[in-house]
Design a protein around this motif. Structure first.
Motif, PDB file in Angstrom:
ATOM      1  N   VAL A   1     -34.346  16.968  10.681  1.00 51.58           N
ATOM      2  CA  VAL A   1     -33.245  17.269  11.607  1.00 51.58           C
ATOM      3  C   VAL A   1     -33.773  17.672  12.983  1.00 51.58           C
ATOM      4  N   GLU A   2     -34.916  18.362  13.010  1.00 49.22           N
ATOM      5  CA  GLU A   2     -35.489  18.772  14.298  1.00 49.22           C
ATOM      6  C   GLU A   2     -36.010  17.551  15.060  1.00 49.22           C
ATOM      7  N   ASN A   3     -36.637  16.615  14.330  1.00 56.33           N
ATOM      8  CA  ASN A   3     -37.142  15.400  14.979  1.00 56.33           C
ATOM      9  C   ASN A   3     -36.015  14.603  15.642  1.00 56.33           C
ATOM     10  N   VAL A   4     -34.861  14.610  14.999  1.00 58.50           N
ATOM     11  CA  VAL A   4     -33.747  13.819  15.538  1.00 58.50           C
ATOM     12  C   VAL A   4     -33.048  14.585  16.663  1.00 58.50           C
TER      13      VAL A   4
ATOM     14  N   SER B   1     -28.155  17.396  25.623  1.00 59.15           N
ATOM     15  CA  SER B   1     -27.090  17.904  24.746  1.00 59.15           C
ATOM     16  C   SER B   1     -27.292  19.382  24.456  1.00 59.15           C
ATOM     17  N   PRO B   2     -26.211  20.139  24.298  1.00 65.30           N
ATOM     18  CA  PRO B   2     -26.353  21.518  23.825  1.00 65.30           C
ATOM     19  C   PRO B   2     -26.976  21.526  22.435  1.00 65.30           C
ATOM     20  N   ARG B   3     -27.772  22.561  22.164  1.00 65.53           N
ATOM     21  CA  ARG B   3     -28.539  22.647  20.934  1.00 65.53           C
ATOM     22  C   ARG B   3     -27.683  22.513  19.667  1.00 65.53           C
ATOM     23  N   ARG B   4     -26.581  23.247  19.613  1.00 64.82           N
ATOM     24  CA  ARG B   4     -25.748  23.228  18.399  1.00 64.82           C
ATOM     25  C   ARG B   4     -25.203  21.839  18.119  1.00 64.82           C
ATOM     26  N   ALA B   5     -24.695  21.208  19.168  1.00 62.42           N
ATOM     27  CA  ALA B   5     -24.129  19.861  19.010  1.00 62.42           C
ATOM     28  C   ALA B   5     -25.214  18.877  18.584  1.00 62.42           C
ATOM     29  N   ALA B   6     -26.405  19.019  19.165  1.00 63.84           N
ATOM     30  CA  ALA B   6     -27.513  18.122  18.837  1.00 63.84           C
ATOM     31  C   ALA B   6     -27.877  18.237  17.361  1.00 63.84           C
ATOM     32  N   PHE B   7     -27.972  19.478  16.870  1.00 59.14           N
ATOM     33  CA  PHE B   7     -28.339  19.667  15.461  1.00 59.14           C
ATOM     34  C   PHE B   7     -27.243  19.153  14.528  1.00 59.14           C
ATOM     35  N   GLN B   8     -25.991  19.396  14.917  1.00 56.70           N
ATOM     36  CA  GLN B   8     -24.894  18.933  14.060  1.00 56.70           C
ATOM     37  C   GLN B   8     -24.878  17.412  13.973  1.00 56.70           C
ATOM     38  N   GLU B   9     -25.050  16.777  15.122  1.00 59.95           N
ATOM     39  CA  GLU B   9     -25.021  15.323  15.127  1.00 59.95           C
ATOM     40  C   GLU B   9     -26.234  14.738  14.386  1.00 59.95           C
ATOM     41  N   ALA B  10     -27.382  15.393  14.551  1.00 59.21           N
ATOM     42  CA  ALA B  10     -28.589  14.942  13.857  1.00 59.21           C
ATOM     43  C   ALA B  10     -28.380  15.016  12.344  1.00 59.21           C
ATOM     44  N   GLU B  11     -27.760  16.109  11.903  1.00 59.87           N
ATOM     45  CA  GLU B  11     -27.534  16.270  10.475  1.00 59.87           C
ATOM     46  C   GLU B  11     -26.586  15.188   9.947  1.00 59.87           C
ATOM     47  N   GLU B  12     -25.545  14.907  10.717  1.00 55.55           N
ATOM     48  CA  GLU B  12     -24.584  13.880  10.292  1.00 55.55           C
ATOM     49  C   GLU B  12     -25.242  12.503  10.213  1.00 55.55           C
TER      50      GLU B  12
END
Ligand SMILES: Nc1ncnc2c1ncn2[C@@H]1O[C@H](COP(=O)(O)OP(=O)(O)O)[C@@H](O)[C@H]1O
Ligand SMILES: [Mg+2]
Length: 222
Positions: A96-99, A108-119
């Motif tokens: 998830v961090e790589n993505v 992108s804001p950090r939270r949105a980036a992590f959420q989208e990466a996870e999806e």
């Protein structure tokens, strides 16, 4: 993406010349060619990382080699992305961090980036958290590389031998994934590959064929 009469030189040597290639939005194309024929050079030129000796390369209507400053950054962050043969991931990080990192670097804001990466990773069936990237299988590893390329919603994905380091069992799966990008995510895809079977599954297939001077030209794939 439109390449018109493109030539690329490394030093005094012309590697490719007379390249005309059009890739319409939402389509895939593949280029095969033996090692050293200039496949990676052409992708690097489309990225704007390698200068062209003549011709033009346009992506989304803009000449890649005339982009400067903020326009060039915008191009590299949002318009184009790359999937490499070995993924070029940070092995100690979680998938998830790589993505997410690609989205964060693109603003992108950090939270949105992590959420989208996870999806995205869930969509691609790869564990997102709790493992370091280095323990993934070859197929999972390349799916993370694909997710990283997609998270910025580029209009063009360039893939340099995306299945080149994979065993047969994963080659077809990752090849199909890369070729499914236009339909599933809307980006057009240009793959360079040794894999003729993969190239034949793209919407259009070409070969880089060196002439007697060692200068490669683009021909329809045999
Ligand atoms: N930065 C460079 N400087 C000098 N020569 C290069 C450079 N990059 C590639 N080449 C040469 O250009 C030719 C094409 O390389 P490349 O585009 O990597 O081919 P391919 O990806 O098809 O194997 C090769 O002969 C390679 O040695
Ligand atoms: Mg190469």
């Amino acid at each position: 993406m439109h390449c018109s009469d493109v030539a690329i030189r490394h030093g005094r040597r012309t590697v490719v010349s007379g390249i005309d290639l059009s890739l319409e939005d939402g389509m895939s194309a593949a280029i095969t060619g033996r090692s050293g024929s200039g496949k990676s050079s052409l992708l690097s030129a489309i990225l704007g990382m390698v200068p062209i000796a003549s011709g033009t390369i346009e992506v989304d209507g803009k000449g890649v080699h005339s982009l400067r400053g903020a326009h060039r950054r915008e191009y590299l962050r949002h318009t184009v992305s790359v999937v490499f043969q070995h993924g070029e991931l940070l092995e100690e990080l979680e998938p998830v961090e790589n993505v997410a990192i690609a989205a964060i670097l693109a603003g992108s804001p950090r939270r949105a980036a992590f959420q989208e990466a996870e999806e995205l990773l869930e969509d691609l069936g790869v564990p997102a958290r709790g493992v370091s990237t280095q323990v993934l299988s070859g197929g999972e590893h390349q799916r993370v590389a694909v997710a990283r390329a997609l998270i910025t919603r580029p209009s063009l994905v360039l893939a340099d031998e995306p299945t080149g380091s994979l065993d047969a069992e994963f080659r077809e799966m990752v090849g199909d994934l890369v070729l499914s990008i236009p339909k599933r995510w809307g980006s057009s895809v240009l793959i360079v590959t040794h894999d003729d079977a993969l190239a034949r599954r793209a919407d259009a297939a070409f070969s880089l064929v060196p002439d007697h001077n060692g200068v490669a030209h683009l021909e329809p794939a045999p």
